[in-house]
Design a protein around this motif. Structure first.
Motif, PDB file in Angstrom:
ATOM      1  N   TYR A 159     -21.541  28.836  -7.493  1.00  0.00           N
ATOM      2  CA  TYR A 159     -21.189  28.762  -6.078  1.00  0.00           C
ATOM      3  C   TYR A 159     -22.317  29.193  -5.155  1.00  0.00           C
ATOM      4  O   TYR A 159     -22.374  28.778  -4.005  1.00  0.00           O
ATOM      5  CB  TYR A 159     -19.920  29.581  -5.804  1.00  0.00           C
ATOM      6  N   LEU A 172     -10.883   9.883 -14.709  1.00  0.00           N
ATOM      7  CA  LEU A 172     -10.619  10.617 -13.484  1.00  0.00           C
ATOM      8  C   LEU A 172     -11.525  10.130 -12.357  1.00  0.00           C
ATOM      9  O   LEU A 172     -11.079   9.946 -11.221  1.00  0.00           O
ATOM     10  CB  LEU A 172     -10.861  12.102 -13.746  1.00  0.00           C
ATOM     11  N   VAL A 229      -8.108   4.069   0.988  1.00  0.00           N
ATOM     12  CA  VAL A 229      -8.402   4.530   2.347  1.00  0.00           C
ATOM     13  C   VAL A 229      -9.373   3.563   3.026  1.00  0.00           C
ATOM     14  O   VAL A 229      -9.140   3.115   4.151  1.00  0.00           O
ATOM     15  CB  VAL A 229      -8.995   5.962   2.302  1.00  0.00           C
ATOM     16  N   GLU A 237      -4.367   0.596  21.305  1.00  0.00           N
ATOM     17  CA  GLU A 237      -5.142   0.892  20.105  1.00  0.00           C
ATOM     18  C   GLU A 237      -4.461   2.010  19.306  1.00  0.00           C
ATOM     19  O   GLU A 237      -4.522   2.041  18.085  1.00  0.00           O
ATOM     20  CB  GLU A 237      -6.557   1.326  20.513  1.00  0.00           C
ATOM     21  N   THR A 238      -3.797   2.928  20.039  1.00  0.00           N
ATOM     22  CA  THR A 238      -3.114   4.050  19.388  1.00  0.00           C
ATOM     23  C   THR A 238      -2.073   3.543  18.404  1.00  0.00           C
ATOM     24  O   THR A 238      -1.990   4.003  17.266  1.00  0.00           O
ATOM     25  CB  THR A 238      -2.420   4.913  20.459  1.00  0.00           C
ATOM     26  N   ILE A 289      -3.679   2.241  15.245  1.00  0.00           N
ATOM     27  CA  ILE A 289      -4.156   3.291  14.340  1.00  0.00           C
ATOM     28  C   ILE A 289      -2.990   3.961  13.638  1.00  0.00           C
ATOM     29  O   ILE A 289      -3.005   4.179  12.425  1.00  0.00           O
ATOM     30  CB  ILE A 289      -5.005   4.323  15.113  1.00  0.00           C
ATOM     31  N   LEU A 290      -1.931   4.253  14.415  1.00  0.00           N
ATOM     32  CA  LEU A 290      -0.775   4.919  13.812  1.00  0.00           C
ATOM     33  C   LEU A 290      -0.169   4.070  12.704  1.00  0.00           C
ATOM     34  O   LEU A 290       0.177   4.559  11.637  1.00  0.00           O
ATOM     35  CB  LEU A 290       0.269   5.233  14.887  1.00  0.00           C
ATOM     36  N   VAL A 326      -2.454   4.108   9.651  1.00  0.00           N
ATOM     37  CA  VAL A 326      -2.347   5.374   8.920  1.00  0.00           C
ATOM     38  C   VAL A 326      -1.022   5.445   8.160  1.00  0.00           C
ATOM     39  O   VAL A 326      -0.979   5.843   6.988  1.00  0.00           O
ATOM     40  CB  VAL A 326      -2.470   6.566   9.898  1.00  0.00           C
ATOM     41  N   GLU A 385      -1.228   3.233   5.189  1.00  0.00           N
ATOM     42  CA  GLU A 385      -2.124   3.828   4.204  1.00  0.00           C
ATOM     43  C   GLU A 385      -1.420   4.952   3.442  1.00  0.00           C
ATOM     44  O   GLU A 385      -1.523   5.025   2.209  1.00  0.00           O
ATOM     45  CB  GLU A 385      -3.360   4.380   4.937  1.00  0.00           C
ATOM     46  N   HIS A 386      -0.674   5.784   4.162  1.00  0.00           N
ATOM     47  CA  HIS A 386       0.061   6.853   3.478  1.00  0.00           C
ATOM     48  C   HIS A 386       1.100   6.279   2.525  1.00  0.00           C
ATOM     49  O   HIS A 386       1.270   6.755   1.406  1.00  0.00           O
ATOM     50  CB  HIS A 386       0.744   7.768   4.501  1.00  0.00           C
ATOM     51  N   LEU A 446      -0.706   5.027  -0.537  1.00  0.00           N
ATOM     52  CA  LEU A 446      -1.133   6.131  -1.406  1.00  0.00           C
ATOM     53  C   LEU A 446       0.059   6.680  -2.187  1.00  0.00           C
ATOM     54  O   LEU A 446      -0.032   6.913  -3.392  1.00  0.00           O
ATOM     55  CB  LEU A 446      -1.769   7.243  -0.574  1.00  0.00           C
ATOM     56  N   PHE A 472       0.655   6.674  -6.261  1.00  0.00           N
ATOM     57  CA  PHE A 472       0.960   7.825  -7.107  1.00  0.00           C
ATOM     58  C   PHE A 472       2.240   7.587  -7.901  1.00  0.00           C
ATOM     59  O   PHE A 472       2.331   7.941  -9.069  1.00  0.00           O
ATOM     60  CB  PHE A 472       1.059   9.098  -6.271  1.00  0.00           C
ATOM     61  N   PHE A 508       2.743   7.310 -11.950  1.00  0.00           N
ATOM     62  CA  PHE A 508       3.771   8.108 -12.596  1.00  0.00           C
ATOM     63  C   PHE A 508       4.686   7.232 -13.443  1.00  0.00           C
ATOM     64  O   PHE A 508       5.095   7.612 -14.533  1.00  0.00           O
ATOM     65  CB  PHE A 508       4.578   8.800 -11.491  1.00  0.00           C
ATOM     66  N   LEU A 509       5.009   6.036 -12.900  1.00  0.00           N
ATOM     67  CA  LEU A 509       6.000   5.174 -13.560  1.00  0.00           C
ATOM     68  C   LEU A 509       5.442   4.466 -14.788  1.00  0.00           C
ATOM     69  O   LEU A 509       6.149   4.298 -15.778  1.00  0.00           O
ATOM     70  CB  LEU A 509       6.532   4.128 -12.577  1.00  0.00           C
ATOM     71  N   LYS A 536       4.668   1.548 -25.401  1.00  0.00           N
ATOM     72  CA  LYS A 536       5.877   2.038 -26.053  1.00  0.00           C
ATOM     73  C   LYS A 536       5.805   1.987 -27.572  1.00  0.00           C
ATOM     74  O   LYS A 536       6.237   2.924 -28.240  1.00  0.00           O
ATOM     75  CB  LYS A 536       7.085   1.233 -25.550  1.00  0.00           C
ATOM     76  N   TYR A 541      17.412  -0.762 -11.471  1.00  0.00           N
ATOM     77  CA  TYR A 541      16.766  -1.421 -10.340  1.00  0.00           C
ATOM     78  C   TYR A 541      17.699  -2.346  -9.568  1.00  0.00           C
ATOM     79  O   TYR A 541      17.497  -2.589  -8.387  1.00  0.00           O
ATOM     80  CB  TYR A 541      15.521  -2.182 -10.811  1.00  0.00           C
ATOM     81  N   GLU A 599      -6.956   9.200  23.507  1.00  0.00           N
ATOM     82  CA  GLU A 599      -5.928   9.512  22.522  1.00  0.00           C
ATOM     83  C   GLU A 599      -6.361   9.030  21.136  1.00  0.00           C
ATOM     84  O   GLU A 599      -6.025   9.631  20.118  1.00  0.00           O
ATOM     85  CB  GLU A 599      -4.606   8.856  22.920  1.00  0.00           C
ATOM     86  N   THR A 600      -7.098   7.918  21.114  1.00  0.00           N
ATOM     87  CA  THR A 600      -7.567   7.351  19.849  1.00  0.00           C
ATOM     88  C   THR A 600      -8.402   8.365  19.082  1.00  0.00           C
ATOM     89  O   THR A 600      -8.218   8.558  17.880  1.00  0.00           O
ATOM     90  CB  THR A 600      -8.410   6.094  20.128  1.00  0.00           C
ATOM     91  N   ILE A 647      -6.248  11.014  17.504  1.00  0.00           N
ATOM     92  CA  ILE A 647      -5.532  10.576  16.302  1.00  0.00           C
ATOM     93  C   ILE A 647      -6.495  10.465  15.130  1.00  0.00           C
ATOM     94  O   ILE A 647      -6.215  10.912  14.024  1.00  0.00           O
ATOM     95  CB  ILE A 647      -4.814   9.237  16.569  1.00  0.00           C
ATOM     96  N   LEU A 648      -7.676   9.864  15.389  1.00  0.00           N
ATOM     97  CA  LEU A 648      -8.641   9.688  14.304  1.00  0.00           C
ATOM     98  C   LEU A 648      -9.045  11.030  13.720  1.00  0.00           C
ATOM     99  O   LEU A 648      -9.124  11.197  12.500  1.00  0.00           O
ATOM    100  CB  LEU A 648      -9.869   8.932  14.806  1.00  0.00           C
ATOM    101  N   VAL A 708      -6.178  12.453  11.665  1.00  0.00           N
ATOM    102  CA  VAL A 708      -6.052  11.778  10.372  1.00  0.00           C
ATOM    103  C   VAL A 708      -7.176  12.211   9.435  1.00  0.00           C
ATOM    104  O   VAL A 708      -6.951  12.489   8.245  1.00  0.00           O
ATOM    105  CB  VAL A 708      -6.055  10.249  10.573  1.00  0.00           C
ATOM    106  N   GLU A 745      -6.486  15.635   8.195  1.00  0.00           N
ATOM    107  CA  GLU A 745      -5.365  15.589   7.255  1.00  0.00           C
ATOM    108  C   GLU A 745      -5.833  15.099   5.886  1.00  0.00           C
ATOM    109  O   GLU A 745      -5.469  15.668   4.856  1.00  0.00           O
ATOM    110  CB  GLU A 745      -4.274  14.668   7.812  1.00  0.00           C
ATOM    111  N   HIS A 746      -6.653  14.044   5.878  1.00  0.00           N
ATOM    112  CA  HIS A 746      -7.175  13.542   4.599  1.00  0.00           C
ATOM    113  C   HIS A 746      -8.010  14.610   3.912  1.00  0.00           C
ATOM    114  O   HIS A 746      -7.921  14.800   2.702  1.00  0.00           O
ATOM    115  CB  HIS A 746      -8.002  12.280   4.820  1.00  0.00           C
TER     116      HIS A 746
END
Lengths: 635, 635
Positions: free
Chosen positions: A301, A545, A556, A576-577, A580-581, A584, A587-588, A591, A595, A599-600, A606, B301, B576-577, B580-581, B584, B587-588
């Motif tokens: 470190y 990994l 992303v 534009e807001t 972007i929202l 995002v 994208e979430h 993601l 995941f 997992f599935l 088998k 399903y 505002e953009t 938000i950027l 985000v 957050e990432h």
């Protein structure tokens, strides 16, 4: 067999070369260690000194020894290292000499009952025993370090098997054909680690084909139509998640077939370079060097981490210089737009690509030095830290400029141009280092061989005598493992998954590169390098990994590229807001979906899971029976 | 010992109750199965019919049997189930009768050498054997299903141990004190699964204390100052990541101490409710019901998934009705602002909270029915599907309105008000269901007991005779596992981690709730429920995953709340953009940091890791020695 040709009593498997100035008594002692009975602390192997070659030169090292083992000894080694082999009933079981005849294709004394690489693993298992059969680690470590550090032990390597190699190389790369690589044969000759790399290379190439097929029409018809790349980005994103999951399953199938999936890892001994104050290992209770973890953490470190950050900063600095050069070239071209200034536009990118490769190379050495200095106790821990260091820098170095162009400058034309230049230049450089350089080395070697043969003139059949073969192989370069090969694939995966929607031809280029890569890698494995000791790997390890991390970053990046496309922007003309929202949020969602998908999809297919459970169930039942029979004894 | 009091030759451990109309020959057969020698297919246990109670009523069931086992048989069971116990040298080792005297605190014949719960696990291991020692699964399954489905087998449960229970309940909840729960004693009496739940409850409560301490001044001084909650949100975010990682380590320490960490899982038999066409199990080769996976996937399903989605839609619909009610109450209050209309403002939230609890309850039954109908082969797979279904719905049902208010309506006042109402109402409801209802049941039971005692008048000491005790326990409710307890904690964790920055008092409320929860849960375990069979758990299983998923969602929520705060908005007055950027991007970064942190913090503390490695190393060495001694025999 060659045994008769060379006059040895045994089939030589491994070559041990000591320095020419080693004292006679050291050699005698060493040979006795190798040859002695087990109860006397020896390894019970065969060892013979290699005679002088036909026209012995003065500079020739006399201290080259050939080591082999009896068939029984090899089987015992195979059992010790926990080898898994196919049983009569089709399942994979731990090999034991006691019921060796119940294993499939076991015909007694024939060498091919066990894979060639396995035999060498078995022998390798005895080698350290042979030198350092002492109980205490300290003595062994001191001996090993003295031998290595004083340069007394020059090298240990397994011998190539000319006949096998010829057959393998023919089916592998000598005929131009539309068939898969002979993975089982590769594993048989080089071991599981190598075979898994080539399996991954092949898998990756096939996985890229759909991308390449979609990419071609994009390139041909919609070169300037950025809008369409939304579809491509979405496809990209699903593709890179799915192929990695499927690879895990495919890799598990391979590892199961090769018997490494259910093999238990042996206890890991400290790596040879590890040093510290003599103390007691808390796990084994043996005396061995101990190095405080806190001290290692301090080194990591307080030195390594700042160093890596500094290198990243430097890389950023170089990138900025590149952008200045780019700007300068553009201004020159704008002032005087001729053919030559048009070419000038590409010069900064090419220079930058070359500089990146050089920086990667230098950094690689620095990272190796630093990781060595961190003094990791285990080879696996050393490898993980090295891979992490090299990966982060290589990723940053190769992709920083692309990220900057894509998301800060938002210049898609420049992005495409940079991507193409980087990709093509690095491929040319790599192919040169991996194919042309080896080819040149091979030609030089061939010439030397021919010269020798011509001098002697007694050689009737085309085969060289054993002595000459050993001398030749001792001069070959040493194969340093699959690290660089995986790293190259990792960067190519990055180019394709992160930005290929901007430059759809990337996948095509990578496919072409991979095809030549198969041939050049196969060629270098068979002709350029000494045969490496086999590595009984069950998966591609930390690289899985790394590729998965890349695919997360790709989600992303692709979402951001989609959000920035004029087509999508047109849906949100006033705000534009909102755009972007939504980007995002999607994208979430992707993601999270990724995941859940990871997992599935089970990591192991088998039918193999069933076989593994059956094995486990049987061992549990056997344990129960044992407990019950014990009851009869003790109660 | 009670053995003498009741006149039994053995200490009764487990009670088996058959229906009163079971034929005499069935009972004789069953008893012979239990009592017979192992070689005759029996379980070699003790079994006696329970005599009539002192004033035998006609409705009393005569077919109640007490089952016990000899000390040797219990030890053999402990060995069979792979029990781990502390060895003389301080390490944990698999218990074997052969070297039982090398285990710590093993003094021979005393019952307390093994934990009480362990004894019952050992016995439980023999129980199915005793009924169905047949080789084929089919017969066993048919028998078991016939017994269960026709209601012939009413119940099997372990007996409470009055003395132990008294001691445990005194140190657990009877004295009001500032000490930790007696986790080791709980584990000793109820087994590891229970003890881990109480350990988690305690850990979670302590982990909340810093949040609560920070929350109080926020509540007292900055009630209307939304700006300050940025600091709180950041703290929240780090907190929920760190506590979950530390819990994993703490849980590993507990599981190691209790011997479940290194215990190997036994082969999982099909759950009793599983049905299908008779076929062969591919793993064990035994004949047993087989149900195609594809069919189960179709059910999951095509039926379960749509049903869950429909329920989510219904929940959304109810939420919308709530918002309409809310709007209506607000308009009434605006028109005529009196005290009563002020109270009216809270009515919709309270009704909504009650409706949510009712919907959760109904959905729970539906989910159980559906998961049963999906016909899972293994209990673990059944549990996972049930937990997933219930979790998703509960999460959505409880938090959807809060998300809507926070991110669509962006009304922080309403958010705080809703959060407070939801939290307080659901806590009151839960406490009522968990503490007052049990208390009432307990009082009713007490009265019944007193009445009986008064009728008889012969009871000299305070202890009831064994017969009465068994009858009483048979009437107690059955404990259904830790599912509901964990679910409650999960939702409370959600309230705190997702939104507590808006309502800092949430942590305080949850801490208070948890403290009463400890007492009410302890009370219901000791006094209200039959003693459950112990469950040798090594961790909290799928709940760890659920809590971690919640903490990921918490990162997203908290970042969004921070981004929406006026304080942060003030930094980006023009764009505002940009805001938000940045939000985000941060957050990432935080999510990436969270994953790296999860990766860096080892799940098992180092000192336990060393002990585990030592055990593994020793078994490897033993194996090697065995292989070598085999060499001498076979070679």
């Amino acid at each position: 067999h060659k045994t008769n040709l060379s006059g040895f009593r045994f089939t030589p498997l491994v070559v041990v070369e000591l320095a020419s100035n080693v004292k006679e008594e050291t050699i005698t002692w060493l040979l006795s260690r190798i040859r002695d009975q087990q109860q006397n602390g020896g390894a019970e192997l065969f060892a013979e000194q290699l005679g002088p070659s036909v026209e012995a030169q003065e500079k020739e090292n006399p201290n080259v020894f050939l080591v082999g083992a009896s068939w029984q000894r090899l089987l015992s080694g195979a059992e010790d290292v926990g080898l898994f082999k196919e049983y009569n009933d089709g399942s994979m079981r731990g090999f034991t000499r006691a019921n060796k005849h119940n294993f499939k294709d076991f015909k007694g004394k024939v060498r091919h009952d066990l894979s060639d690489a396995n035999l060498r693993t078995a022998l390798q298992h005895f080698m350290p025993l042979s030198y350092f059969q002492q109980e205490k680690y300290s003595e062994r470590a001191v001996l090993l370090r003295r031998l290595l550090s004083k340069g007394l032990l020059v090298q240990i390597f397994p011998l190539h098997e000319k006949e096998e190699l010829k057959r393998l190389s023919f089916s592998w790369y000598k005929k131009v054909k539309l068939s898969l690589q002979p993975l089982d044969d590769i594993r048989h000759y080089y071991g599981e680690g190598q075979a898994l790399y080539f399996g991954f290379l092949e898998y990756f190439t096939f996985a890229l084909v759909p991308m390449a097929l979609i990419g071609v029409p994009y390139y041909l018809f919609d070169w300037e139509d950025y809008d369409k790349y939304v579809v491509f980005a979405v496809f990209n994103l699903i593709w890179c998640t799915v192929i990695l999951e499927l690879w895990k399953r495919f890799s598990a199938s391979l590892a199961y077939r090769w018997g490494t999936l259910s093999r238990k890892k042996a206890f890991e001994e400290p790596r040879p370079g590890f040093h510290g104050v003599l103390g007691f290992n808390p796990v084994t209770g043996r005396e061995e060097p101990v190095y405080p973890t806190a001290k290692r953490h301090l080194r990591i470190y307080l030195v390594s981490l700042p160093f890596v950050l500094l290198c990243l900063y430097l890389s950023l600095y170089v990138m900025m210089i590149y952008f200045q050069m780019e700007g300068w070239a553009l201004s020159v071209h704008d002032e005087d737009p001729t053919f030559w200034t048009g070419i000038l536009l590409f010069i900064p990118s090419i220079i930058y690509a070359v500089v990146i490769e050089i920086m990667n190379l230098i950094y690689r050495y620095a990272a190796e030095f630093l990781t060595e200095w961190e003094n990791h106790r285990l080879e696996s821990s050393y490898q993980n830290h090295l891979v992490l260091k090299v990966l982060v820098f290589n990723f940053f170095n190769c992709f920083a400029s692309l990220f900057y162009i894509a998301f800060v400058m938002q210049d898609m034309v420049l992005l495409r141009q940079s991507l193409a230049t980087l990709l093509i230049t690095s491929q040319i450089l790599n192919q040169f280092m991996e194919a042309f350089l080896p080819y040149w080395l091979q030609r030089r070697r061939n010439k030397k061989m021919i010269r020798k043969v011509q001098k002697k003139r007694t050689l009737e059949d085309k085969e060289l005598p054993l002595v000459e073969q050993v001398r030749l192989e001792a001069d070959m370069s040493t194969y340093l493992g699959t690290f660089d090969d995986y790293l190259e694939l990792f960067l190519l995966f990055g180019y394709v998954s992160l930005f290929s929607c901007v430059y759809p031809l990337a996948a095509v280029l990578v496919v072409l590169n991979n095809i030549t890569e198969v041939y050049s890698d196969a060629f270098k494995m068979c002709q350029v390098f000494k045969r490496p000791f086999s590595d009984p790997a069950a998966n591609i390890g930390v690289w899985q990994l790394a590729f998965e991390a890349m695919s997360v970053i790709a989600v992303v990046t692709n979402c951001a590229l989609i959000g920035m496309s004029p087509q999508v922007k047109a849906y949100f003309p006033e705000s534009e807001t909102q755009l972007i929202l939504w980007t995002v949020a999607i994208e979430h969602g992707l993601l999270a979906f990724k995941f859940i998908l990871t997992f599935l999809i089970p990591d192991i297919p088998k039918h193999i899971q069933i076989k593994l459970s059956r094995l486990e169930f049987e061992s549990l039942e056997a344990l129960k029976k044992k407990v019950r029979s014990d009851c009869l004894v003790f109660v």
